[in-house]
Design a protein around this motif. Structure first.
Motif, PDB file in Angstrom:
ATOM      1  N   LEU A   1       0.876  -1.127  -0.212  1.00 41.95           N
ATOM      2  CA  LEU A   1      -0.078  -0.119   0.004  1.00 41.95           C
ATOM      3  C   LEU A   1       1.031   1.141   0.078  1.00 41.95           C
ATOM      4  N   ARG A   2       0.948   2.059  -0.910  1.00 39.48           N
ATOM      5  CA  ARG A   2       1.828   3.116  -1.364  1.00 39.48           C
ATOM      6  C   ARG A   2       1.207   4.421  -1.477  1.00 39.48           C
ATOM      7  N   HIS A   3      -0.220   4.147  -1.671  1.00 41.29           N
ATOM      8  CA  HIS A   3      -1.158   5.442  -2.212  1.00 41.29           C
ATOM      9  C   HIS A   3      -2.413   5.754  -1.112  1.00 41.29           C
ATOM     10  N   LEU A   4      -2.594   7.070  -0.569  1.00 39.25           N
ATOM     11  CA  LEU A   4      -3.797   7.086  -0.025  1.00 39.25           C
ATOM     12  C   LEU A   4      -4.266   8.480  -0.659  1.00 39.25           C
ATOM     13  N   ALA A   5      -5.546   8.488  -0.768  1.00 36.33           N
ATOM     14  CA  ALA A   5      -6.217   9.671  -1.222  1.00 36.33           C
ATOM     15  C   ALA A   5      -7.227  10.284  -0.220  1.00 36.33           C
ATOM     16  N   LEU A   6      -7.137  11.443   0.254  1.00 37.55           N
ATOM     17  CA  LEU A   6      -8.003  12.294   1.243  1.00 37.55           C
ATOM     18  C   LEU A   6      -8.960  13.289   0.572  1.00 37.55           C
TER      19      LEU A   6
END
Length: 155
Positions: free
Chosen positions: A9-14
């Protein structure tokens, strides 16, 4: 059929309410770099091995009058708008930043407190050997600084 592999897991969108404050917090305080800012409603940040996307939420795009009415409606019975605003929304419990050593957790805690960031949880060693502390970003998201032995050395 065999399951394909992935790199983690290397991407997070807020979705964020205050994009300029969130950008300042993650860039100036936590040390992320701006990877791409395609328009006034989106900014993509990175520590070099990941991607954190900040998107201005639909709520933030509404008129000030609409936000005011919404805040009034979401006030708790004792009128504490601030605590209602800080309640997490959606399914995100927290996001975590991996550090390489347990001592780094303490160093981050001291740094954050020195910059006026209140810790929601002081550094603590957990049953599994992990050590972490928690604080909130300007939108109220819970952020964890964590040393987790099985993965911290790989970071």
């Amino acid at each position: 059929m065999e399951r394909p592999t992935h790199a983690g897991l290397r991407h997070l969108a807020l979705n964020v309410r205050d994009l300029p404050a969130m950008k300042r917090f993650y860039v100036e305080l936590l040390g992320f770099g701006v990877e791409w800012e395609p328009d006034a409603d989106n900014v993509y940040l990175s520590s070099g091995i990941d991607n954190l996307a900040l998107h201005r939420s639909a709520e933030a795009s509404r008129s000030e009058d609409e936000r005011s009415r919404s805040a009034e409606a979401s006030r708790s019975s004792d009128g504490d708008e601030r605590s209602a605003r800080l309640q997490p929304s959606g399914a995100l419990d927290h996001l975590g930043l991996i550090v390489r050593s347990a001592g780094d957790v303490d160093a981050w805690a001291a740094f954050l407190e020195g910059k006026g960031v209140a810790l929601a949880a002081k550094p603590k060693t957990h049953r599994d050997g992990a050590r972490s502390c928690y604080f909130r970003d300007p939108d109220g998201n819970s952020v964890q600084i964590i040393h987790h032995p099985p993965i911290s050395a790989k970071a």
